[in-house]
Scaffold this motif. Sequence first.
Motif, PDB file in Angstrom:
ATOM      1  N   THR A   1       0.863  -1.184   0.000  1.00 33.50           N
ATOM      2  CA  THR A   1       0.000   0.000   0.000  1.00 33.50           C
ATOM      3  C   THR A   1       0.895   1.227   0.000  1.00 33.50           C
ATOM      4  O   THR A   1       2.088   1.148   0.289  1.00 33.50           O
ATOM      5  CB  THR A   1      -0.891   0.064   1.247  1.00 33.50           C
ATOM      6  OG1 THR A   1      -0.047   0.192   2.399  1.00 33.50           O
ATOM      7  CG2 THR A   1      -1.740  -1.186   1.376  1.00 33.50           C
TER       8      THR A   1
ATOM      9  N   LEU B   1       0.143   3.455  11.950  1.00 33.47           N
ATOM     10  CA  LEU B   1      -0.568   2.975  10.764  1.00 33.47           C
ATOM     11  C   LEU B   1       0.201   1.798  10.176  1.00 33.47           C
ATOM     12  O   LEU B   1      -0.346   0.755   9.858  1.00 33.47           O
ATOM     13  CB  LEU B   1      -0.682   4.094   9.717  1.00 33.47           C
ATOM     14  CG  LEU B   1      -1.569   5.280  10.094  1.00 33.47           C
ATOM     15  CD1 LEU B   1      -1.488   6.365   9.035  1.00 33.47           C
ATOM     16  CD2 LEU B   1      -3.011   4.831  10.283  1.00 33.47           C
ATOM     17  N   SER B   2       1.507   1.983   9.991  1.00 35.22           N
ATOM     18  CA  SER B   2       2.437   0.951   9.529  1.00 35.22           C
ATOM     19  C   SER B   2       3.771   1.395  10.100  1.00 35.22           C
ATOM     20  O   SER B   2       4.286   2.424   9.674  1.00 35.22           O
ATOM     21  CB  SER B   2       2.527   0.936   7.992  1.00 35.22           C
ATOM     22  OG  SER B   2       1.738  -0.070   7.421  1.00 35.22           O
TER      23      SER B   2
ATOM     24  N   VAL C   1       1.637  -4.200   7.510  1.00 35.51           N
ATOM     25  CA  VAL C   1       0.405  -3.644   6.946  1.00 35.51           C
ATOM     26  C   VAL C   1      -0.773  -4.124   7.793  1.00 35.51           C
ATOM     27  O   VAL C   1      -1.004  -5.326   7.923  1.00 35.51           O
ATOM     28  CB  VAL C   1       0.214  -4.084   5.478  1.00 35.51           C
ATOM     29  CG1 VAL C   1      -1.117  -3.563   4.931  1.00 35.51           C
ATOM     30  CG2 VAL C   1       1.370  -3.591   4.623  1.00 35.51           C
ATOM     31  N   TYR C   2      -1.479  -3.184   8.401  1.00 33.78           N
ATOM     32  CA  TYR C   2      -2.691  -3.506   9.167  1.00 33.78           C
ATOM     33  C   TYR C   2      -3.942  -3.200   8.350  1.00 33.78           C
ATOM     34  O   TYR C   2      -4.908  -3.942   8.365  1.00 33.78           O
ATOM     35  CB  TYR C   2      -2.742  -2.681  10.463  1.00 33.78           C
ATOM     36  CG  TYR C   2      -1.553  -2.896  11.361  1.00 33.78           C
ATOM     37  CD1 TYR C   2      -1.485  -4.015  12.200  1.00 33.78           C
ATOM     38  CD2 TYR C   2      -0.494  -1.985  11.376  1.00 33.78           C
ATOM     39  CE1 TYR C   2      -0.384  -4.217  13.024  1.00 33.78           C
ATOM     40  CE2 TYR C   2       0.603  -2.173  12.190  1.00 33.78           C
ATOM     41  CZ  TYR C   2       0.667  -3.284  13.008  1.00 33.78           C
ATOM     42  OH  TYR C   2       1.754  -3.483  13.812  1.00 33.78           O
ATOM     43  N   ASP C   3      -3.914  -2.037   7.666  1.00 32.40           N
ATOM     44  CA  ASP C   3      -5.063  -1.572   6.896  1.00 32.40           C
ATOM     45  C   ASP C   3      -4.882  -2.076   5.467  1.00 32.40           C
ATOM     46  O   ASP C   3      -4.355  -1.388   4.612  1.00 32.40           O
ATOM     47  CB  ASP C   3      -5.103  -0.033   6.954  1.00 32.40           C
ATOM     48  CG  ASP C   3      -6.475   0.516   6.620  1.00 32.40           C
ATOM     49  OD1 ASP C   3      -7.400  -0.292   6.418  1.00 32.40           O
ATOM     50  OD2 ASP C   3      -6.615   1.746   6.549  1.00 32.40           O
ATOM     51  N   ALA C   4      -5.294  -3.322   5.239  1.00 29.03           N
ATOM     52  CA  ALA C   4      -4.980  -3.975   3.965  1.00 29.03           C
ATOM     53  C   ALA C   4      -5.907  -3.502   2.856  1.00 29.03           C
ATOM     54  O   ALA C   4      -7.070  -3.205   3.106  1.00 29.03           O
ATOM     55  CB  ALA C   4      -5.105  -5.485   4.130  1.00 29.03           C
TER      56      ALA C   4
END
Lengths: 397, 134
Positions: A149, A206-207, B60-63
Amino acid sequence: MTPSSRTPNTSDIVIAGLGMTPVGEHWNLALRELALEAITAALNDAAGLRPNVLYVANMLSPILSGQSQLGALLADFAGFRGIEAVTVEAAGASGGAALRQAELAIASGSADLVLVVGVEKMTDRVSSDVEAALSTASDADYEAVHGATRTAQAAMLMQRYLHEYQIPADALSGFGLLAHAHAVANPLAMFRKAISPEAYARAPMLSEPVSIYDAAPNADGAAAILLARRGSIPERLDRPTVGIVGSAVATAPPALHDQDDPLTLASAARAAATAFQRAGLTTADVDFFELHDVFSVFAALALEASGFAGRGEGWRLALDGQGSRESQLPILTFGGSKARGDTGGATGVYQVAEAALQLQGRAGEAQVAGAKIGMTQCVGGSGGTCATHLLAILEAA
Amino acid sequence: MEVARHWRLKKQRYTMTGEICPHCEAKIFPPRDVCPSCGEDARDVYQFSGQGEVYSFTTVYDAPAGFEDGAPYTLALIKLDEGPMVTAQLTDLDSRGIEIGMPVEMVTRKLRSDGERGMLVYGYKFRPLLAAAA
């Protein structure tokens, strides 16, 4: 702030009008309505001049709104049915890239009045959809397919930056703190509240190591600028004439792993050097810099790439009072993407509109006193595209 | 579904097959037919070893859509022994922490799924280099 020493090369391209919407969650407005609000404001600001050509800066509409062909859509919706109108897309650099195309259209002699509207609508969709859409700026076959991402890529850059230069975990905190402090003076900003170093230290991740205060919030917004050939507009605008004295767009591999050195924002280095050369200016002449701060590490890299700081030193320019409106190099004077809100493809248009307000002396509480030369820079994805602009006062009011 | 799109990348995804430039000998992954170092035509096949080290990493948490099932997951930039860098997930991580510079090796794993009726996409991930193989 030091007064500019050098006179920039002259320019035929001036800002005739500008308009911006508040940045935030505009659930009550469609993309076209948001764009129209900015367009109407810009044309009113230009005392009713109308464009021959329209460039739309947008990244995500085909994916998030299911809408392409924004040129035709917005020309029609804004009442310019029939004119030449197309979209310019370069991810987060779309806004600066569209302005550059508008400047080239005027320079070519084919148009006198070109409207650029940057518009982005992100908050209609859930975050997994928005993350997937934003990741289309990376390499779909070799980055996005691995679950990369935009936030994760910035996190890997920041991790490497902290590691390579052996600096503290909060070394980049200055950018978020500055952005939030400056946005208090911006009535259009999404977050108008200063944050403390303590709040930064406690911020949720967040990361790792990117926390919420290292990352700009996804938002909706639109900004419009009417560019004109100098001399083609009536002299009834009671303010200093501000022109684009140098601009450049440059590219680098969009895939982070394909860049020779990911900690060198190569597209920004090239775009900045070219814009300076075209303007006949150097970093010493710049009175303020609206830079790319969608993630704090990019702000540091942008300062280094553009020549304001040495390698590994960019983070220092947001600490100990540096970067403030009273400092030698004010940055993010309206709050940047971090506190204004990240409007994707519209960001570059917001930056240039804000720079113009500074030079016209219309920045209100955000005013940098005596500013004569401003610089803006927006970046697409992990550095694939960079658009850099230098603006200057050509004539006093 | 994009079956063809994933099928045509199978040599890269399953075996890390790249190219070597016959002019400047740069090793190239992913293959791109034009050498990024010298700009000359470069189509000679080159087999990468699948070994490298961690250049950087994060979680990565918010995939993004299609990756929610695997979240949270570890994403890394891997500097391959032959020179190029790739983006990939780290897998088979035990209690050992991840560090920049850590040696890793390629393994084949499921990359993403597109729902009950969609494709499963397989490809390379990297795991810590096994002691026996080192």
